[in-house]
Design a protein around this motif. Structure first.
Motif, PDB file in Angstrom:
ATOM      1  N   ASP A 161      92.512   6.505  33.641  1.00  0.00           N
ATOM      2  CA  ASP A 161      92.633   4.994  32.952  1.00  0.00           C
ATOM      3  C   ASP A 161      91.031   4.234  32.946  1.00  0.00           C
ATOM      4  O   ASP A 161      90.509   3.472  32.912  1.00  0.00           O
ATOM      5  CB  ASP A 161      93.506   4.235  33.665  1.00  0.00           C
ATOM      6  N   ARG A 162      90.392   5.068  33.821  1.00  0.00           N
ATOM      7  CA  ARG A 162      88.867   4.555  34.538  1.00  0.00           C
ATOM      8  C   ARG A 162      87.709   4.976  34.300  1.00  0.00           C
ATOM      9  O   ARG A 162      87.912   6.691  33.634  1.00  0.00           O
ATOM     10  CB  ARG A 162      89.171   3.911  35.727  1.00  0.00           C
ATOM     11  N   ALA A 171      80.790  15.357  32.734  1.00  0.00           N
ATOM     12  CA  ALA A 171      79.778  15.562  33.476  1.00  0.00           C
ATOM     13  C   ALA A 171      79.953  17.318  33.660  1.00  0.00           C
ATOM     14  O   ALA A 171      79.517  18.198  33.466  1.00  0.00           O
ATOM     15  CB  ALA A 171      79.912  15.144  34.778  1.00  0.00           C
ATOM     16  N   ASN A 172      81.051  17.367  32.778  1.00  0.00           N
ATOM     17  CA  ASN A 172      81.932  19.161  33.330  1.00  0.00           C
ATOM     18  C   ASN A 172      81.468  19.827  32.025  1.00  0.00           C
ATOM     19  O   ASN A 172      82.593  20.616  31.574  1.00  0.00           O
ATOM     20  CB  ASN A 172      82.569  19.300  33.937  1.00  0.00           C
ATOM     21  N   ARG A 173      81.169  18.334  31.012  1.00  0.00           N
ATOM     22  CA  ARG A 173      81.768  18.919  29.140  1.00  0.00           C
ATOM     23  C   ARG A 173      83.258  19.493  29.356  1.00  0.00           C
ATOM     24  O   ARG A 173      83.714  19.915  28.074  1.00  0.00           O
ATOM     25  CB  ARG A 173      80.571  20.526  28.956  1.00  0.00           C
ATOM     26  N   VAL A 174      83.922  18.663  29.939  1.00  0.00           N
ATOM     27  CA  VAL A 174      85.317  18.793  29.450  1.00  0.00           C
ATOM     28  C   VAL A 174      86.039  17.489  28.896  1.00  0.00           C
ATOM     29  O   VAL A 174      85.265  15.985  28.691  1.00  0.00           O
ATOM     30  CB  VAL A 174      86.789  18.434  30.868  1.00  0.00           C
ATOM     31  N   ARG A 175      87.088  17.469  27.922  1.00  0.00           N
ATOM     32  CA  ARG A 175      87.549  16.583  27.286  1.00  0.00           C
ATOM     33  C   ARG A 175      87.927  16.221  27.931  1.00  0.00           C
ATOM     34  O   ARG A 175      89.220  15.549  28.239  1.00  0.00           O
ATOM     35  CB  ARG A 175      88.931  17.397  25.908  1.00  0.00           C
ATOM     36  N   GLY A 176      87.821  14.073  27.587  1.00  0.00           N
ATOM     37  CA  GLY A 176      88.347  12.782  28.616  1.00  0.00           C
ATOM     38  C   GLY A 176      89.114  12.030  27.845  1.00  0.00           C
ATOM     39  O   GLY A 176      88.828  11.598  26.502  1.00  0.00           O
ATOM     40  N   ILE A 177      90.317  12.367  27.929  1.00  0.00           N
ATOM     41  CA  ILE A 177      91.096  11.139  27.483  1.00  0.00           C
ATOM     42  C   ILE A 177      91.311  10.130  27.882  1.00  0.00           C
ATOM     43  O   ILE A 177      91.761   9.698  29.273  1.00  0.00           O
ATOM     44  CB  ILE A 177      92.643  12.638  27.024  1.00  0.00           C
ATOM     45  N   GLY A 178      91.105   8.683  27.996  1.00  0.00           N
ATOM     46  CA  GLY A 178      91.489   7.652  27.849  1.00  0.00           C
ATOM     47  C   GLY A 178      93.252   7.155  28.177  1.00  0.00           C
ATOM     48  O   GLY A 178      93.788   7.445  27.418  1.00  0.00           O
ATOM     49  N   VAL A 179      93.886   6.886  29.235  1.00  0.00           N
ATOM     50  CA  VAL A 179      94.793   6.061  28.753  1.00  0.00           C
ATOM     51  C   VAL A 179      94.934   4.665  28.941  1.00  0.00           C
ATOM     52  O   VAL A 179      94.254   4.065  30.120  1.00  0.00           O
ATOM     53  CB  VAL A 179      96.400   6.551  29.819  1.00  0.00           C
ATOM     54  N   GLY A 184      91.995   0.015  33.902  1.00  0.00           N
ATOM     55  CA  GLY A 184      90.504  -0.013  32.914  1.00  0.00           C
ATOM     56  C   GLY A 184      90.644  -0.414  31.771  1.00  0.00           C
ATOM     57  O   GLY A 184      92.179  -0.416  31.140  1.00  0.00           O
ATOM     58  N   SER A 185      90.361  -0.497  30.692  1.00  0.00           N
ATOM     59  CA  SER A 185      90.183  -1.685  29.779  1.00  0.00           C
ATOM     60  C   SER A 185      89.498  -0.311  28.604  1.00  0.00           C
ATOM     61  O   SER A 185      88.878   0.515  28.954  1.00  0.00           O
ATOM     62  CB  SER A 185      89.165  -2.374  29.868  1.00  0.00           C
ATOM     63  N   ARG A 186      89.800  -1.148  26.946  1.00  0.00           N
ATOM     64  CA  ARG A 186      89.788   0.415  26.357  1.00  0.00           C
ATOM     65  C   ARG A 186      87.973   0.272  26.142  1.00  0.00           C
ATOM     66  O   ARG A 186      87.711   1.058  25.783  1.00  0.00           O
ATOM     67  CB  ARG A 186      90.607  -0.334  25.205  1.00  0.00           C
ATOM     68  N   GLU A 187      87.830  -1.302  26.163  1.00  0.00           N
ATOM     69  CA  GLU A 187      86.292  -0.938  25.932  1.00  0.00           C
ATOM     70  C   GLU A 187      85.904  -0.045  27.845  1.00  0.00           C
ATOM     71  O   GLU A 187      84.692   0.411  27.209  1.00  0.00           O
ATOM     72  CB  GLU A 187      85.576  -2.281  26.148  1.00  0.00           C
ATOM     73  N   ALA A 194      85.061   8.215  26.039  1.00  0.00           N
ATOM     74  CA  ALA A 194      86.252   9.205  25.881  1.00  0.00           C
ATOM     75  C   ALA A 194      86.493   9.709  25.166  1.00  0.00           C
ATOM     76  O   ALA A 194      86.477   8.644  23.803  1.00  0.00           O
ATOM     77  CB  ALA A 194      87.439   8.290  26.929  1.00  0.00           C
ATOM     78  N   GLN A 195      86.745  10.897  24.865  1.00  0.00           N
ATOM     79  CA  GLN A 195      86.971  11.615  23.170  1.00  0.00           C
ATOM     80  C   GLN A 195      88.331  10.779  22.651  1.00  0.00           C
ATOM     81  O   GLN A 195      88.285  11.153  21.582  1.00  0.00           O
ATOM     82  CB  GLN A 195      87.304  13.129  23.727  1.00  0.00           C
ATOM     83  N   ALA A 196      89.681  10.713  23.421  1.00  0.00           N
ATOM     84  CA  ALA A 196      90.577   9.808  22.611  1.00  0.00           C
ATOM     85  C   ALA A 196      91.258   8.903  23.979  1.00  0.00           C
ATOM     86  O   ALA A 196      90.790   8.729  24.850  1.00  0.00           O
ATOM     87  CB  ALA A 196      91.009  10.859  22.771  1.00  0.00           C
TER      88      ALA A 196
END
Length: 210
Positions: A161-162, A171-179, A184-187, A194-196
Motif C-alpha cells: 500500500d506504500r 528495484a528488482n524488476r518485479v511487478r509492483g501492485i498497489g492496494v 498510501g494514496s493512489r497518487e 505501480a504497474q497495477a
C-alpha cells in the motif's frame, strides 16, 4: 507465481496498535505526539521520529525502544484483517501461487501477527528488516525472496500500500501492485510506478490471476 505481500495496510489494518505505540513513545519522552499519525504507517519508525526529536540520535533510539516495548506486549494484537483478504489469499493458494510476507516491521513483531492470522500458515516465508536499520530494506528483502524461491523477476509480484513496496519491486524488476485500501494514496502509488492498482482484495486476486 511468487506473491510477496506487505503486512501493514495490505493484509491487516494495524493503525490502532501502531499509533498507540507511537503515542506511548512520545509520552515517555515528554514530547507531544503529532495529531495525524497515519503517514507513519509503512516507513521505518526512525523516519518519523527523527525530525520531531531534532535528529538527536540518542532520543530517536529511545523513542524506537519505547515503541517496541509497548508493541511487544500489546501493540501486535491491536489490528484487524481487512474484509475480503482471507478469501483472496485462499484463491491464490488454491491457484498454486507461492505466498510470502515482506514487511518493514521487524520479524520479531511481525511473526506473532502472521502466525495468528487465520490464513497465516499459507505463507512460506516471512521477511523483515534488521530492527536497527533506518531504511525500508524492501528492495533487499525482495531480492532475498527471489533467491530463496529460485524465482525470476517475471515470476514474482510485490503487493503493498506504500511507495516503499513499489520502489522495492521496481528495484528488482518485479511487478509492483498497489492496494487502495491501506495507508498510501493512489497518487503515491502511481508516482512510485505501480504497474497495477487493486481497488479491493477480490480485484487483487483477479490481477494476480491475469
Amino acid at each position: 507465481m511468487l506473491c510477496l505481500f506487505d503486512l501493514d495496510g495490505t493484509l491487516i489494518d494495524s493503525e490502532p496498535g501502531i499509533t498507540a505505540c507511537i503515542r506511548y513513545a512520545f509520552d515517555k519522552l515528554g514530547v507531544p505526539a503529532p495529531a495525524d499519525l497515519r503517514p507513519w504507517i509503512g516507513p521505518p519508525l526512525r523516519h518519523g521520529f527523527a525530525p520531531l526529536l531534532d535528529h538527536d540520535a540518542g532520543r530517536v533510539e529511545a523513542a524506537v525502544d519505547y515503541y517496541h516495548e509497548r508493541f511487544a506486549t500489546l501493540g501486535w494484537r491491536e489490528h484487524a484483517v481487512y474484509p475480503g483478504i482471507a478469501t483472496a489469499i485462499e484463491r491464490l493458494q488454491a491457484a498454486g501461487h507461492t505466498l510470502a510476507v515482506v514487511t518493514s516491521k521487524p520479524e520479531r513483531h511481525a511473526r506473532p501477527i502472521v502466525e495468528h492470522l487465520p490464513f497465516g500458515n499459507v505463507f512460506a516465508r516471512l521477511y523483515g528488516p534488521d530492527p536497527s536499520s533506518p531504511h525500508s530494506e524492501k528492495a533487499s528483502m525482495i531480492a532475498a525472496a527471489l533467491a530463496d524461491f529460485g524465482a525470476s523477476p517475471g515470476q514474482a509480484a510485490m503487493i503493498g500500500d506504500r511507495r516503499f513496496d513499489i520502489e522495492g519491486a521496481r528495484a528488482n524488476r518485479v511487478r509492483g501492485i498497489g492496494v487502495l485500501w491501506g495507508f498510501g494514496s493512489r497518487e503515491e502509488l502511481e508516482l512510485a510506478g505501480a504497474q497495477a492498482l487493486a481497488r479491493d482484495p477480490g480485484h487483487l486476486a483477479d490481477l494476480l490471476a491475469a
